[in-house]
Design an enzyme around this catalytic site. Structure first.
Site, PDB file in Angstrom:
ATOM      1  N   ARG A 147       0.837  -1.210   0.000  1.00  0.00           N
ATOM      2  CA  ARG A 147       0.000   0.000   0.000  1.00  0.00           C
ATOM      3  C   ARG A 147       0.869   1.256   0.000  1.00  0.00           C
ATOM      4  O   ARG A 147       1.056   1.880  -1.024  1.00  0.00           O
ATOM      5  CB  ARG A 147      -0.974  -0.050   1.198  1.00  0.00           C
ATOM      6  CG  ARG A 147      -2.148   0.904   1.077  1.00  0.00           C
ATOM      7  CD  ARG A 147      -1.846   2.323   1.489  1.00  0.00           C
ATOM      8  NE  ARG A 147      -1.382   2.430   2.866  1.00  0.00           N
ATOM      9  CZ  ARG A 147      -0.795   3.541   3.349  1.00  0.00           C
ATOM     10  NH1 ARG A 147      -0.605   4.600   2.582  1.00  0.00           N
ATOM     11  NH2 ARG A 147      -0.363   3.585   4.599  1.00  0.00           N
ATOM     12  N   ASP A 148       1.457   1.589   1.134  1.00  0.00           N
ATOM     13  CA  ASP A 148       2.280   2.806   1.217  1.00  0.00           C
ATOM     14  C   ASP A 148       3.443   2.700   0.227  1.00  0.00           C
ATOM     15  O   ASP A 148       3.891   3.692  -0.343  1.00  0.00           O
ATOM     16  CB  ASP A 148       2.809   2.961   2.651  1.00  0.00           C
ATOM     17  CG  ASP A 148       2.999   4.410   3.059  1.00  0.00           C
ATOM     18  OD1 ASP A 148       2.983   5.260   2.170  1.00  0.00           O
ATOM     19  OD2 ASP A 148       3.175   4.675   4.259  1.00  0.00           O
ATOM     20  N   HIS A 163       5.063   4.719  12.691  1.00  0.00           N
ATOM     21  CA  HIS A 163       5.039   4.661  11.213  1.00  0.00           C
ATOM     22  C   HIS A 163       6.063   5.689  10.726  1.00  0.00           C
ATOM     23  O   HIS A 163       5.763   6.870  10.573  1.00  0.00           O
ATOM     24  CB  HIS A 163       3.620   4.996  10.745  1.00  0.00           C
ATOM     25  CG  HIS A 163       3.422   4.971   9.265  1.00  0.00           C
ATOM     26  ND1 HIS A 163       2.774   3.939   8.614  1.00  0.00           N
ATOM     27  CD2 HIS A 163       3.744   5.862   8.291  1.00  0.00           C
ATOM     28  CE1 HIS A 163       2.708   4.197   7.324  1.00  0.00           C
ATOM     29  NE2 HIS A 163       3.291   5.360   7.095  1.00  0.00           N
ATOM     30  N   CYS A 217       4.254   8.757   0.190  1.00  0.00           N
ATOM     31  CA  CYS A 217       2.900   9.264  -0.095  1.00  0.00           C
ATOM     32  C   CYS A 217       2.953  10.207  -1.294  1.00  0.00           C
ATOM     33  O   CYS A 217       3.733  11.152  -1.308  1.00  0.00           O
ATOM     34  CB  CYS A 217       2.354   9.996   1.129  1.00  0.00           C
ATOM     35  SG  CYS A 217       0.749  10.747   0.805  1.00  0.00           S
TER      36      CYS A 217
HETATM   37  P1  HMG Z   1     -12.707  14.186  -3.812  1.00  0.00           P
HETATM   38  O1  HMG Z   1     -12.346  14.424  -5.239  1.00  0.00           O
HETATM   39  O2  HMG Z   1     -12.821  15.370  -2.917  1.00  0.00           O
HETATM   40  O3  HMG Z   1     -14.000  13.241  -3.672  1.00  0.00           O
HETATM   41  O4  HMG Z   1     -11.622  13.206  -3.211  1.00  0.00           O
HETATM   42  P2  HMG Z   1     -15.516  13.465  -3.888  1.00  0.00           P
HETATM   43  O5  HMG Z   1     -16.205  12.968  -2.677  1.00  0.00           O
HETATM   44  O6  HMG Z   1     -15.819  14.861  -4.369  1.00  0.00           O
HETATM   45  O7  HMG Z   1     -15.811  12.447  -5.090  1.00  0.00           O
HETATM   46  C1  HMG Z   1     -15.246  12.633  -6.377  1.00  0.00           C
HETATM   47  C2  HMG Z   1     -15.334  11.317  -7.139  1.00  0.00           C
HETATM   48  O8  HMG Z   1     -14.511  10.339  -6.486  1.00  0.00           O
HETATM   49  C3  HMG Z   1     -16.739  10.729  -7.179  1.00  0.00           C
HETATM   50  O9  HMG Z   1     -16.860  10.029  -8.421  1.00  0.00           O
HETATM   51  C4  HMG Z   1     -16.732   9.728  -6.052  1.00  0.00           C
HETATM   52  O10 HMG Z   1     -17.651   8.674  -6.226  1.00  0.00           O
HETATM   53  C5  HMG Z   1     -15.316   9.176  -6.141  1.00  0.00           C
HETATM   54  P3  HMG Z   1     -17.641  10.648  -9.682  1.00  0.00           P
HETATM   55  O11 HMG Z   1     -19.008  10.951  -9.161  1.00  0.00           O
HETATM   56  O12 HMG Z   1     -16.876  11.902 -10.047  1.00  0.00           O
HETATM   57  O13 HMG Z   1     -17.537   9.572 -10.693  1.00  0.00           O
HETATM   58  N1  HMG Z   1     -14.859   8.648  -4.855  1.00  0.00           N
HETATM   59  C6  HMG Z   1     -14.247   7.451  -4.734  1.00  0.00           C
HETATM   60  N2  HMG Z   1     -13.891   6.515  -5.633  1.00  0.00           N
HETATM   61  C7  HMG Z   1     -13.280   5.408  -5.150  1.00  0.00           C
HETATM   62  N3  HMG Z   1     -13.039   5.203  -3.837  1.00  0.00           N
HETATM   63  C8  HMG Z   1     -13.372   6.106  -2.900  1.00  0.00           C
HETATM   64  C9  HMG Z   1     -14.003   7.289  -3.351  1.00  0.00           C
HETATM   65  N4  HMG Z   1     -14.459   8.381  -2.706  1.00  0.00           N
HETATM   66  C10 HMG Z   1     -14.984   9.197  -3.644  1.00  0.00           C
HETATM   67  N5  HMG Z   1     -13.113   5.885  -1.615  1.00  0.00           N
HETATM   68  C11 HMG Z   1     -10.958  11.437  -1.726  1.00  0.00           C
HETATM   69  C12 HMG Z   1     -11.669  12.764  -1.857  1.00  0.00           C
HETATM   70  C13 HMG Z   1     -10.784  11.167  -0.245  1.00  0.00           C
HETATM   71  C14 HMG Z   1     -11.782  10.360  -2.389  1.00  0.00           C
HETATM   72  C15 HMG Z   1      -9.572  11.549  -2.440  1.00  0.00           C
HETATM   73  O14 HMG Z   1      -8.922  12.705  -1.977  1.00  0.00           O
HETATM   74  C16 HMG Z   1      -8.690  10.352  -2.210  1.00  0.00           C
HETATM   75  O15 HMG Z   1      -8.985   9.274  -2.666  1.00  0.00           O
HETATM   76  N6  HMG Z   1      -7.557  10.560  -1.508  1.00  0.00           N
HETATM   77  C17 HMG Z   1      -6.673   9.462  -1.130  1.00  0.00           C
HETATM   78  C18 HMG Z   1      -5.257   9.931  -1.152  1.00  0.00           C
HETATM   79  C19 HMG Z   1      -4.356   8.798  -0.722  1.00  0.00           C
HETATM   80  O16 HMG Z   1      -4.671   7.627  -0.879  1.00  0.00           O
HETATM   81  N7  HMG Z   1      -3.181   9.177  -0.179  1.00  0.00           N
HETATM   82  C20 HMG Z   1      -2.207   8.192   0.269  1.00  0.00           C
HETATM   83  C21 HMG Z   1      -2.626   7.450   1.483  1.00  0.00           C
HETATM   84  S1  HMG Z   1      -2.377   8.329   2.998  1.00  0.00           S
HETATM   85  C22 HMG Z   1      -0.724   8.058   3.386  1.00  0.00           C
HETATM   86  O17 HMG Z   1       0.029   7.541   2.591  1.00  0.00           O
HETATM   87  C23 HMG Z   1      -0.258   8.397   4.781  1.00  0.00           C
HETATM   88  C24 HMG Z   1      -0.062   7.164   5.685  1.00  0.00           C
HETATM   89  O18 HMG Z   1       0.844   6.237   5.090  1.00  0.00           O
HETATM   90  C25 HMG Z   1       0.487   7.573   7.065  1.00  0.00           C
HETATM   91  C26 HMG Z   1       1.711   8.506   6.991  1.00  0.00           C
HETATM   92  O19 HMG Z   1       2.718   8.142   6.337  1.00  0.00           O
HETATM   93  O20 HMG Z   1       1.647   9.565   7.611  1.00  0.00           O
HETATM   94  C27 HMG Z   1      -1.392   6.458   5.908  1.00  0.00           C
HETATM   95 MG    MG Z   2       2.994   6.458   5.196  1.00  0.00          MG
END
Ligand code: HMG
Ligand code: MG
Length: 310
Positions: free
Chosen positions: A13-14, A212, A245
């Site tokens: 994932r990450d 983490h 990320c």
């Molecule tokens: P948005 O564009 O604001 O979403 O994104 P929305 O609610 O306006 O929806 C837009 C479209 O996305 C819609 O589709 C929704 O259905 C769809 P449309 O009507 O246009 O066809 N949608 C989705 N599709 C699939 N799965 C979903 C989903 N939700 C809405 N769950 C959103 C907001 C949160 C979805 C977006 O910003 C996003 O997906 N962000 C994820 C970013 C990410 O994965 N970052 C990396 C992980 S975090 C990390 O790495 C940190 C960590 O490791 C800890 C650390 O290191 O600190 C955990």
């Molecule tokens: Mg991370």
């Protein structure tokens, strides 16, 4: 101090979420299988986030289905714990539909990173967790929590300890079984880690906390040791030090699983992982993603004596 620790594998994932080369589901399943054969008990297998935001994680449903099939046919142990990252109710519904038993939710400790990563404020992200937690309760799904940018934010710089502690308590109250304290951009030092974890332990039991650490500045092993000495025994690592990320500019991958296992085994602390198998897996993953991995132990392996010169 406890003589064993738990490693939560982040590579799928990450790790993969930040790679240019997108791996297909079968390769990701093989990666999971080989991690489990090396002794991994907890694997974050992917995420149900928007594929527009993180295209690398598309196909998580297929990876899950095929991995569950491996467990059913006893090709991997049934008790392996798989979790999936979900940002909102939509992601949680996908998790339920795909038979997930554990999910991870995530929030930031700085507003700018929250906005960049999930397009909402910290407060809004907590509002999004409400339906997620209600569904988790209804479907008996375990929930892990992440807090990002606990030691520094790529946009805002320093993050106050008070803010991290407040958000950790807020997240814990939601009912997560563990909170992983994220050094998203690998900026923490031992002083910061000792200070923050000492304070966190006063409000959340150490056994409910995880570390983490991304290894951007080479401090992750020292930071893990500091947290371990304070009673933390769960650490997130990534095979080879893969990834990072996509919304945290400049951040490199998680600390490498091999490096952490080497350190703990050297101290007589059990991880349940087999270093030799991880070392065999490292070049396999490097070939798939088409570049060498940063892990130090992964590069050179164990001590191999060349023989006596005299
Ligand atoms: P948005 O564009 O604001 O979403 O994104 P929305 O609610 O306006 O929806 C837009 C479209 O996305 C819609 O589709 C929704 O259905 C769809 P449309 O009507 O246009 O066809 N949608 C989705 N599709 C699939 N799965 C979903 C989903 N939700 C809405 N769950 C959103 C907001 C949160 C979805 C977006 O910003 C996003 O997906 N962000 C994820 C970013 C990410 O994965 N970052 C990396 C992980 S975090 C990390 O790495 C940190 C960590 O490791 C800890 C650390 O290191 O600190 C955990
Ligand atoms: Mg991370």
């Amino acid at each position: 101090m406890k003589k064993s620790v738990v490693i939560v594998e982040m590579g799928l994932r990450d790790g993969l979420q930040n790679e240019k080369t997108v791996l297909d589901a079968d390769t990701r399943v093989e990666f999971a299988k080989r991690l489990i054969e090396a002794g991994t008990k907890r694997v974050e297998i992917g995420s149900f986030v928007s594929p527009q935001w993180v295209p690398q994680m598309a196909g998580t449903a297929e990876v899950l289905k095929k991995t569950q099939e491996l467990a059913k046919t006893k090709q991997i142990p049934r008790k392996t714990e798989f979790s999936v990252l979900v940002p909102n109710e939509r992601g949680m519904l996908d998790a339920i539909q795909n038979g997930v038993k554990e999910v991870a939710i995530f929030a930031a400790c700085s507003e700018s990173f929250s906005k960049k990563n999930i397009n909402c404020t910290i407060e809004e992200s907590f509002q999004r967790f409400e339906p997620v937690m209600a569904l988790a309760k209804k479907h008996k799904i375990k929930v892990r929590g992440y807090l990002s940018t606990c030691f520094g934010c790529p946009f805002e710089g320093k993050v106050s300890e008070a803010k991290v502690i407040k958000l950790a308590q807020k997240m814990f109250k939601l009912g997560v079984y563990e909170i992983s304290i994220g050094d998203t951009i690998g900026v923490a030092d031992v002083g910061q880690v000792e200070s923050l974890f000492k304070k966190l332990k006063k409000v959340i039991p150490a056994k409910k906390l995880a570390g983490h650490f991304h290894d951007t500045r080479g401090q992750a092993l020292a930071n893990i040791l500091a947290a371990y000495k304070l009673g933390v025994t769960v650490f997130d690592t990534s095979l080879g030090g893969l990834g990072g990320c996509p919304y945290a500019p400049g951040a490199t991958g998680n600390v490498a699983t091999e490096d952490v296992v080497y350190m703990f085994h050297g101290m007589g602390v059990k991880t349940g992982l087999q270093l030799d198998k991880l070392l065999e897996l490292n070049p396999w993953v490097a070939e798939k993603i088409q570049h060498p991995l940063p892990s130090k132990v992964g590069k050179v392996g164990r001590l191999k004596p060349l023989g006596k010169i005299l």
